[in-house]
Design a protein around this motif. Structure first.
Motif, PDB file in Angstrom:
ATOM      1  N   ILE A  89       0.848  -1.210   0.000  1.00 55.04           N
ATOM      2  CA  ILE A  89       0.000   0.000   0.000  1.00 55.04           C
ATOM      3  C   ILE A  89       0.869   1.240   0.000  1.00 55.04           C
ATOM      4  N   GLY A 146      -8.777   7.009   3.783  1.00 51.65           N
ATOM      5  CA  GLY A 146      -7.611   6.252   3.313  1.00 51.65           C
ATOM      6  C   GLY A 146      -6.736   7.024   2.347  1.00 51.65           C
ATOM      7  N   GLY A 194      -4.480   9.149   3.018  1.00 57.81           N
ATOM      8  CA  GLY A 194      -3.110   9.282   3.520  1.00 57.81           C
ATOM      9  C   GLY A 194      -2.895  10.500   4.405  1.00 57.81           C
ATOM     10  N   GLU A 249      -8.512  15.797  12.787  1.00 60.72           N
ATOM     11  CA  GLU A 249      -9.965  15.668  12.949  1.00 60.72           C
ATOM     12  C   GLU A 249     -10.451  16.169  14.316  1.00 60.72           C
ATOM     13  N   HIS A 268     -12.913  16.163   7.638  1.00 59.10           N
ATOM     14  CA  HIS A 268     -13.788  15.562   6.620  1.00 59.10           C
ATOM     15  C   HIS A 268     -14.923  16.483   6.197  1.00 59.10           C
TER      16      HIS A 268
END
Ligand SMILES: Nc1ncnc2c1ncn2[C@@H]1O[C@H](COP(=O)(O)OP(=O)(O)OP(=O)(O)O)[C@@H](O)[C@H]1O
Length: 599
Positions: A364, A387, A389, A525, A557
Motif C-alpha cells: 500500500i 484512506g 493518507g 480531525e 472531513h
C-alpha cells in the motif's frame, strides 16, 4: 512484645518493597519482576561492607566461609547499598526501557531476577552460597547495636514512614505526572515535547534504591543475607501487594501489605506448621478475587483520605482562580474574528515545507511524493476521501513513523529524522484523531503535562528544592488553567478525563496542544465525533488560534467546516497531492468532487 515487634518489622519490609514497586507498576505502568533482586543487592552490599575485615592468622572470619567484609560502619554502608541497587537497576534498564513496549522489560527483569538468585547461591566465596552471608553485624544507632525486635522496629518504622512520604510525594509531583502520562499514553507524552526514556530509567533506579534500603535493613536485622529471601517468589509477592492494594495509591499498598503480611502469623497460629502449603493458595485466591470483583484494587488510584483532601484543595484553588464556564477567553492577542485577522495578516511566509514525502506499508502506497507548504498564520486543511493518507502524512511530518523518502523543514531548518519530542520542542505539535489523552488524569494535569521547560519535573530538584518546586508547580497549574479557559473547559479542570464527554475531551486535547506553546499546530480531525452543538465552539477556538498568529494544519472531513475555517486546502487521494487551493475552488472541480463524495 518481641514477637509482635518482629511481625511488624516483617510487614514493614514488605511494605517498603511494595511501595518501591508501586512507583514502577502503579505510576509508570512498567512491570518489573526483579524487585526482590534489588532488595537482595542492598542486603548483600550492606553485609559485605559491614562485616569485619579479615585478619591474617584468623582462619575463618565469618561462619559462612566468606573471608571478611570491609568493616564499615552501618549507616554509610546503608547509603552505598541504596546507591548500588539504584545504579545496577538503572544500568540494566536502559536497553529495555528505551523500547516503547513494556513486555521486553518484564522478560528482562525476570531473567535478571533468576540470574541474580542463582549467583547469590553459587558465588560462595562472596555471598556465602545457599546458606547466605552471615553473621552480618546488627544495625546501630548513636553507637548502640540494635538487636531486639522492639529496638529495630523503631528504625524500620521511621524508614517505612520516610519511604511512604517519599513515594507519595514523588508520585504526586510534576515528575510523577510525567510517569503517569507514560503509563497512559507514552506517544502523547513525547508528542508534547517530553522525553520518556530518562524518566523511566530514573524511576527504575529510584525504585531499586528504595528496595536496596529495605534489603540493607533486612540483612542487618536478621544478620544474614540468603538467596531464598530475595528470590522470584518475593518479587511476585510484592506485585501481589501492589495489585491487591490498588495501583498508584500508596495507602492501598500499605493496607495490602498489612493484610498479606498478617497472613503468615495468623495461619501459623491457626493451622500450625502445615500453613506454608496454604499460603500460596490464599495469595492466588485473593488476587483472582480482586481481579474479578475489584480490578482497581482495594483502594483505587483516585480514592483514599489523602486524595480526597488534595483534590478538594485543588478544586477550591481552581474555582477561585477561574471565572464561570461561559466566559471563554480568546487566545491572547486574538483579533475578534477570522475575517479581521485575515485583513491584518502579514505577507505570506512559509513556516513548514514538506517535500517529496513517501511511505509504503507493504504493497500500500499510503503517501506518495507529497509536497506542500504551510504559511504563517494560516489554516491549511488536508482533505480527501477515507484512506487518502492524511493521518499518515501527519505521522511522517512529526516522525511518528519513519518516511521512506522526503524532507521536512520548519522555520528554515531541517527537522527530518528528529524525534517527535524534539520536533515539539522546536515549535510544531500535533493532536491525535483518537485524542490520546491521559484518561486517568484530570483535565488540568493533562494540560499541565504539556507546558514546556518544567524544571520541577527533575526529581533531583524535587528532592533538594521542595519549596521551589511547589512555587513552580503553582505557576504551571495556573498556566494550564488559562489554557483550559481558552477552550471553555476550566470549570472541569479537576475532572478526570475519562469522565468527560467525547466533545469535552477534544477540547482538552486542543488545550493541551496550546499549552505546548508551539507555533505550528497539526490538528487531526478535531471535530470528529463531537456533538454538533459543540462543533461551533471548536471552530471558534481554532479561529482564535489563527488570529493569535498560530500556523495550523487541519485534517478534516466536513466540507462545510473546511470552507468556513481553512484559508487553503491540499487535496489528497491515494497518497498523492492532486490539487491545492481554496476549498470552494477545489469543490468546483467535478473530478475532485467525485473522488471526495464517490461517483
Ligand atoms: N500502520 C499501517 N500499516 C498498514 N497500512 C496502513 C498503516 N497506516 C495507514 N495505512 C494505510 O495507509 C492508507 C492511508 O491511511 P491514513 O490513515 O493515512 O488515511 P486517512 O486519509 O487519514 O484516512 P481517514 O480519513 O479514514 O482517517 C490506508 O490505506 C491505510 O489502510
Amino acid at each position: 512484645m518481641e514477637y509482635y515487634a518482629d511481625i511488624a518489622i516483617q510487614i514493614m519490609f514488605l511494605m517498603m518493597l511494595a511501595l518501591s514497586l508501586n512507583l514502577l507498576v502503579g505510576y509508570t505502568g512498567e512491570t518489573s519482576m526483579a524487585q526482590a533482586a534489588f532488595y537482595g543487592i542492598g542486603a548483600y552490599t550492606v553485609g559485605l561492607l559491614t562485616m569485619p575485615v579479615a585478619v591474617a592468622g584468623l582462619e575463618i572470619a565469618t561462619s559462612s566461609g566468606v573471608a571478611g567484609g570491609a568493616g564499615w560502619p552501618f549507616w554509610p554502608a546503608v547509603l552505598i547499598s541504596i546507591l548500588v541497587s539504584a545504579a545496577v537497576a538503572s544500568a540494566i534498564s536502559i536497553p529495555a526501557l528505551s523500547r516503547v513496549r513494556g513486555e521486553f522489560l518484564i522478560l528482562m527483569t525476570l531473567a535478571f531476577q533468576l540470574v541474580t538468585t542463582q549467583l547469590m547461591g553459587s558465588l560462595t566465596s562472596i555471598t556465602g552460597g545457599t546458606f547466605g552471608l552471615t553473621p552480618i553485624p546488627p544495625m546501630t544507632l548513636f553507637g548502640q547495636s540494635l538487636i531486639k525486635p522492639s529496638q529495630v522496629v523503631i528504625v524500620v518504622g521511621i524508614a517505612t514512614v520516610l519511604t511512604f512520604v517519599f513515594c507519595y510525594r514523588l508520585g504526586e509531583s510534576p515528575f510523577g505526572r510525567v510517569l503517569k502520562g507514560i503509563r497512559e499514553q507514552e506517544t502523547a507524552v513525547r508528542a508534547v515535547g517530553k522525553g520518556t526514556v530518562l524518566p523511566k530509567v530514573i524511576v527504575f533506579g529510584v525504585a531499586a534504591g528504595v528496595a536496596g534500603l529495605a534489603g540493607a535493613l533486612n540483612a542487618s536485622y536478621y544478620q544474614v543475607a540468603a538467596p531464598q529471601s530475595f528470590n522470584l517468589d518475593v518479587s511476585i509477592l510484592a506485585i501481589a501487594v501492589v495489585i491487591l492494594g490498588g495501583v498508584a495509591n500508596p495507602v492501598g499498598t500499605v493496607v495490602a501489605a498489612i493484610l498479606l503480611g498478617l497472613l503468615n502469623p495468623v495461619l501459623d497460629a491457626l493451622v500450625g506448621a502445615e500453613a506454608s502449603a496454604w499460603r500460596g493458595v490464599i495469595y492466588g485466591l485473593a488476587l483472582v478475587l480482586v481481579m474479578r470483583y475489584r480490578p482497581q484494587g482495594l483502594i483505587p488510584e483516585h480514592q483514599g483520605p489523602l486524595r480526597f483532601l488534595r483534590r478538594r484543595r485543588r478544586r477550591n484553588a481552581a474555582e477561585s482562580a477561574a471565572p464561570a464556564r461561559s466566559e471563554r477567553d480568546r487566545v491572547p492577542g486574538a483579533a475578534p474574528t477570522a475575517t479581521d485577522a485575515a485583513a491584518s495578516r502579514p505577507a505570506p511566509e512559509v513556516v513548514l515545507s514538506v517535500e517529496g514525502m513517501s511511505k509504503s506499508f507493504g504493497g500500500i502506497k499510503a503517501v506518495s511524493d507529497a509536497t506542500f507548504d504551510l504559511t504563517r498564520g494560516q489554516i491549511t486543511a488536508l482533505v480527501g476521501p477515507n484512506g487518502a493518507g492524511k493521518t499518515t502524512l501527519f505521522n511522517l511530518i512529526t516522525n511518528a513513523i519513519t518516511p521512506d523518502q522526503g524532507a521536512v523543514t520548519l522555520n528554515g531548518t531541517s527537522i527530518t529524522g528528529l524525534s517527535i519530542s524534539e520536533i515539539a520542542r522546536r515549535g510544531m505539535a500535533r493532536s491525535f484523531q483518537d485524542g490520546r489523552l491521559f484518561e486517568r488524569l484530570s483535565a488540568l494535569d493533562n494540560v499541565a503535562m504539556a507546558i514546556p521547560d518544567q524544571r520541577a519535573e527533575n526529581p533531583f530538584i524535587l528532592t533538594v528544592r521542595p519549596l521551589y518546586v511547589q512555587k513552580r508547580e503553582r505557576a504551571v497549574r495556573q498556566s494550564a488553567l488559562e489554557c483550559l479557559q481558552l477552550v471553555g473547559m476550566h470549570a472541569d479542570a479537576e475532572t478526570l478525563v475519562a469522565d468527560l464527554s467525547y466533545g469535552d475531551q477534544k477540547l482538552v486535547a486542543i488545550a493541551r496542544l496550546i499549552a505546548t506553546g508551539a507555533d505550528v499546530l497539526l490538528l487531526d480531525e478535531p471535530t470528529s465525533g463531537v456533538d454538533p452543538s459543540a462543533v461551533e465552539h471548536v471552530i471558534d477556538v481554532i479561529s482564535d488560534l489563527r488570529a493569535a498568529g498560530k500556523t495550523i494544519c487541519l485534517v478534516e472531513h466536513s466540507v462545510h467546516m473546511v470552507e468556513r475555517l481553512a484559508d487553503r486546502a491540499v487535496f489528497l487521494d491515494q497518497g498523492r497531492v492532486l490539487a491545492m487551493g481554496s476549498m470552494k475552488e477545489l469543490m468546483a472541480r467535478q473530478d475532485l468532487k467525485e473522488i471526495y463524495f464517490g461517483a
